[in-house]
Design a protein around this motif. Structure first.
Motif, PDB file in Angstrom:
ATOM      1  N   LEU A   1       0.823  -1.211   0.000  1.00 43.11           N
ATOM      2  CA  LEU A   1       0.000   0.000   0.000  1.00 43.11           C
ATOM      3  C   LEU A   1       0.858   1.264   0.000  1.00 43.11           C
ATOM      4  CD1 LEU A   1      -2.836  -1.013   2.491  1.00 43.11           C
ATOM      5  CD2 LEU A   1      -3.138  -0.408   0.079  1.00 43.11           C
ATOM      6  N   VAL A   2       1.918   1.297   0.815  1.00 40.29           N
ATOM      7  CA  VAL A   2       2.723   2.518   0.855  1.00 40.29           C
ATOM      8  C   VAL A   2       3.553   2.687  -0.413  1.00 40.29           C
ATOM      9  CG1 VAL A   2       2.777   2.582   3.367  1.00 40.29           C
ATOM     10  CG2 VAL A   2       4.665   1.490   2.128  1.00 40.29           C
ATOM     11  N   LEU A   3       3.762   1.616  -1.157  1.00 43.32           N
ATOM     12  CA  LEU A   3       4.412   1.745  -2.462  1.00 43.32           C
ATOM     13  C   LEU A   3       3.427   2.201  -3.534  1.00 43.32           C
ATOM     14  CD1 LEU A   3       6.664  -1.439  -2.466  1.00 43.32           C
ATOM     15  CD2 LEU A   3       7.394   0.938  -2.181  1.00 43.32           C
ATOM     16  N   ASP A   4       2.138   2.300  -3.158  1.00 38.00           N
ATOM     17  CA  ASP A   4       1.063   2.646  -4.098  1.00 38.00           C
ATOM     18  C   ASP A   4       1.047   1.649  -5.253  1.00 38.00           C
ATOM     19  OD1 ASP A   4      -1.121   4.163  -4.907  1.00 38.00           O
ATOM     20  OD2 ASP A   4       0.087   5.534  -6.120  1.00 38.00           O
ATOM     21  N   ALA A   5       1.205   0.377  -4.902  1.00 37.50           N
ATOM     22  CA  ALA A   5       1.324  -0.674  -5.909  1.00 37.50           C
ATOM     23  C   ALA A   5       0.001  -0.929  -6.614  1.00 37.50           C
ATOM     24  CB  ALA A   5       1.810  -1.967  -5.256  1.00 37.50           C
ATOM     25  N   ARG A   6       0.116  -1.300  -7.868  1.00 39.33           N
ATOM     26  CA  ARG A   6      -1.018  -1.785  -8.657  1.00 39.33           C
ATOM     27  C   ARG A   6      -0.842  -3.286  -8.859  1.00 39.33           C
ATOM     28  NH1 ARG A   6      -5.503   0.969  -9.558  1.00 39.33           N
ATOM     29  NH2 ARG A   6      -5.666   0.247 -11.712  1.00 39.33           N
ATOM     30  N   ALA A   7      -1.947  -3.983  -9.017  1.00 36.77           N
ATOM     31  CA  ALA A   7      -1.917  -5.438  -9.136  1.00 36.77           C
ATOM     32  C   ALA A   7      -2.317  -5.876 -10.537  1.00 36.77           C
ATOM     33  CB  ALA A   7      -2.871  -6.060  -8.121  1.00 36.77           C
ATOM     34  N   THR A   8      -1.628  -6.881 -11.029  1.00 40.27           N
ATOM     35  CA  THR A   8      -2.044  -7.562 -12.255  1.00 40.27           C
ATOM     36  C   THR A   8      -2.693  -8.878 -11.853  1.00 40.27           C
ATOM     37  OG1 THR A   8      -0.205  -6.609 -13.501  1.00 40.27           O
ATOM     38  CG2 THR A   8      -1.303  -8.527 -14.460  1.00 40.27           C
ATOM     39  N   VAL A   9      -3.946  -9.068 -12.269  1.00 44.01           N
ATOM     40  CA  VAL A   9      -4.689 -10.274 -11.906  1.00 44.01           C
ATOM     41  C   VAL A   9      -5.126 -11.007 -13.161  1.00 44.01           C
ATOM     42  CG1 VAL A   9      -5.482  -9.227  -9.747  1.00 44.01           C
ATOM     43  CG2 VAL A   9      -6.919  -9.071 -11.784  1.00 44.01           C
ATOM     44  N   LEU A  10      -5.319 -12.308 -13.008  1.00 45.84           N
ATOM     45  CA  LEU A  10      -5.755 -13.151 -14.121  1.00 45.84           C
ATOM     46  C   LEU A  10      -7.177 -13.608 -13.862  1.00 45.84           C
ATOM     47  CD1 LEU A  10      -5.144 -14.673 -16.751  1.00 45.84           C
ATOM     48  CD2 LEU A  10      -4.282 -16.569 -15.347  1.00 45.84           C
ATOM     49  N   GLU A  11      -8.057 -13.324 -14.830  1.00 48.40           N
ATOM     50  CA  GLU A  11      -9.435 -13.788 -14.771  1.00 48.40           C
ATOM     51  C   GLU A  11      -9.732 -14.597 -16.017  1.00 48.40           C
ATOM     52  OE1 GLU A  11     -11.555 -10.118 -14.198  1.00 48.40           O
ATOM     53  OE2 GLU A  11     -11.228 -10.173 -12.026  1.00 48.40           O
ATOM     54  N   SER A  12     -10.929 -15.127 -16.102  1.00 47.53           N
ATOM     55  CA  SER A  12     -11.259 -16.021 -17.207  1.00 47.53           C
ATOM     56  C   SER A  12     -11.142 -15.343 -18.572  1.00 47.53           C
ATOM     57  CB  SER A  12     -12.682 -16.564 -17.025  1.00 47.53           C
ATOM     58  OG  SER A  12     -13.618 -15.503 -16.945  1.00 47.53           O
ATOM     59  N   ASP A  13     -11.305 -14.008 -18.616  1.00 54.86           N
ATOM     60  CA  ASP A  13     -11.231 -13.299 -19.895  1.00 54.86           C
ATOM     61  C   ASP A  13      -9.874 -12.650 -20.135  1.00 54.86           C
ATOM     62  OD1 ASP A  13     -11.590 -11.496 -17.855  1.00 54.86           O
ATOM     63  OD2 ASP A  13     -12.917 -10.165 -18.985  1.00 54.86           O
ATOM     64  N   GLY A  14      -8.890 -12.903 -19.260  1.00 53.13           N
ATOM     65  CA  GLY A  14      -7.547 -12.400 -19.494  1.00 53.13           C
ATOM     66  C   GLY A  14      -6.982 -11.613 -18.338  1.00 53.13           C
ATOM     67  N   LEU A  15      -5.906 -10.854 -18.625  1.00 57.00           N
ATOM     68  CA  LEU A  15      -5.211 -10.082 -17.606  1.00 57.00           C
ATOM     69  C   LEU A  15      -5.888  -8.735 -17.390  1.00 57.00           C
ATOM     70  CD1 LEU A  15      -1.467 -10.637 -18.606  1.00 57.00           C
ATOM     71  CD2 LEU A  15      -2.781 -11.832 -16.845  1.00 57.00           C
ATOM     72  N   HIS A  16      -5.900  -8.291 -16.134  1.00 60.96           N
ATOM     73  CA  HIS A  16      -6.451  -6.985 -15.793  1.00 60.96           C
ATOM     74  C   HIS A  16      -5.558  -6.334 -14.746  1.00 60.96           C
ATOM     75  CE1 HIS A  16     -10.263  -7.716 -17.895  1.00 60.96           C
ATOM     76  NE2 HIS A  16     -10.173  -8.952 -17.414  1.00 60.96           N
ATOM     77  N   GLU A  17      -5.522  -5.007 -14.757  1.00 63.04           N
ATOM     78  CA  GLU A  17      -4.828  -4.254 -13.721  1.00 63.04           C
ATOM     79  C   GLU A  17      -5.865  -3.683 -12.756  1.00 63.04           C
ATOM     80  OE1 GLU A  17      -2.636  -0.095 -13.683  1.00 63.04           O
ATOM     81  OE2 GLU A  17      -1.393  -1.625 -14.661  1.00 63.04           O
ATOM     82  N   THR A  18      -5.581  -3.741 -11.477  1.00 60.59           N
ATOM     83  CA  THR A  18      -6.514  -3.236 -10.485  1.00 60.59           C
ATOM     84  C   THR A  18      -5.758  -2.724  -9.273  1.00 60.59           C
ATOM     85  OG1 THR A  18      -8.540  -3.770  -9.257  1.00 60.59           O
ATOM     86  CG2 THR A  18      -6.835  -5.469  -9.333  1.00 60.59           C
TER      87      THR A  18
END
Length: 254
Positions: free
Chosen positions: A111-128
């Motif tokens: 959180l303090v790095l203000d990180a963004r996450a790359t996640v994998l779902e059934s329709d592909g990669l997403h950033e959140t």
């Protein structure tokens, strides 16, 4: 149990579509499976390149905690080193800690790095963002962030059988036009609170320079009390105050 070891994002999507259960390092689910039964299909990301990145601005979800070294910011390195025992850190993964664990020792650091996450779902990669990761618990592939000027992490000693020990994470970031932004996150019990404030120290962003003074720290702490961190108990706030003052006064040592 059939274990899938995908080597590409496409193969990982296929495993998910076939109902495979992501297991990370399995440190959190093994006892449950022994008691309740093993799933028919499981999936590990340990062979997926995108989930094994280690660097100053990115970290893969399949990285085991004892591999997090000085290639990453200090706040992440210290957070990983504080988790469990050496045996746990040799098997537990970044994704398992942030998504699967109720303690989430790495979450304040991310959180303090203000990180963004790359996640994998059934329709592909997403950033959140991390709030969605914590709420929805998707399949995490990795985190990425902008390199901070300085960062720090402290976990207080805990009592056996007691509540989770207090965790305080801080990071100082360049915020453009000679400005800085300080981010603070605290794990208090099982809750994680965070806040940030501009931090105009009147200096450049060189990590070797003195970045703050006592007066600066007082102003910054006053501003942080106007965020969610203002709900912290006095004992927790005292720890936050000491760490913020130290980080602002000696950024080159973090």
């Amino acid at each position: 149990m059939l274990l899938g070891l995908p080597t590409s994002v496409t193969e990982a999507r296929e495993c998910l579509a076939e109902g495979a259960v992501p297991i990370g390092g399995a440190t959190l689910v093994w006892a449950t499976w022994q008691r309740d039964g093993f799933p028919e299909r499981a999936m590990s990301l340990r062979e997926l390149p995108e989930a094994n990145v280690i660097g100053p601005e990115a970290l893969g979800a399949a990285v085991v905690l004892n591999r997090i070294d000085d290639r990453t910011p200090e706040v992440l390195r210290r957070a990983a080193g504080s988790v469990g025992t050496g045996a746990v850190r040799r098997t537990a993964t970044v994704g398992g800690n942030i998504v699967g664990s109720s303690l989430r020792c790495l979450l304040p650091a991310a959180l303090v790095l203000d990180a963004r996450a790359t996640v994998l779902e059934s329709d592909g990669l997403h950033e959140t963002d991390l709030a969605e990761v914590a709420a929805k618990r998707p399949l995490l592939l990795g985190l990425h962030w902008r390199r901070p000027i300085a960062s720090a992490y402290r976990k207080l000693p805990g009592e056996a059988g007691g509540p989770p020990p207090l965790v305080v994470a801080t990071a100082l970031h360049a915020d453009g036009a000679g400005q800085h932004r300080l981010r603070v996150a605290v794990r208090d019990g099982y809750d994680v609170l965070s806040g940030s404030t501009p931090c105009d120290t009147g200096t450049g962003t060189d990590t070797g320079t003195r970045t703050g003074t006592g007066a600066d720290a007082e102003q910054v702490l006053h501003a942080l009390k106007g965020t969610a961190l203002g709900d912290l108990a006095a004992t927790a706030w005292e720890v936050v105050g000491r760490q913020v003052c130290d980080l602002l006064s000696h950024p080159g040592s973090h």
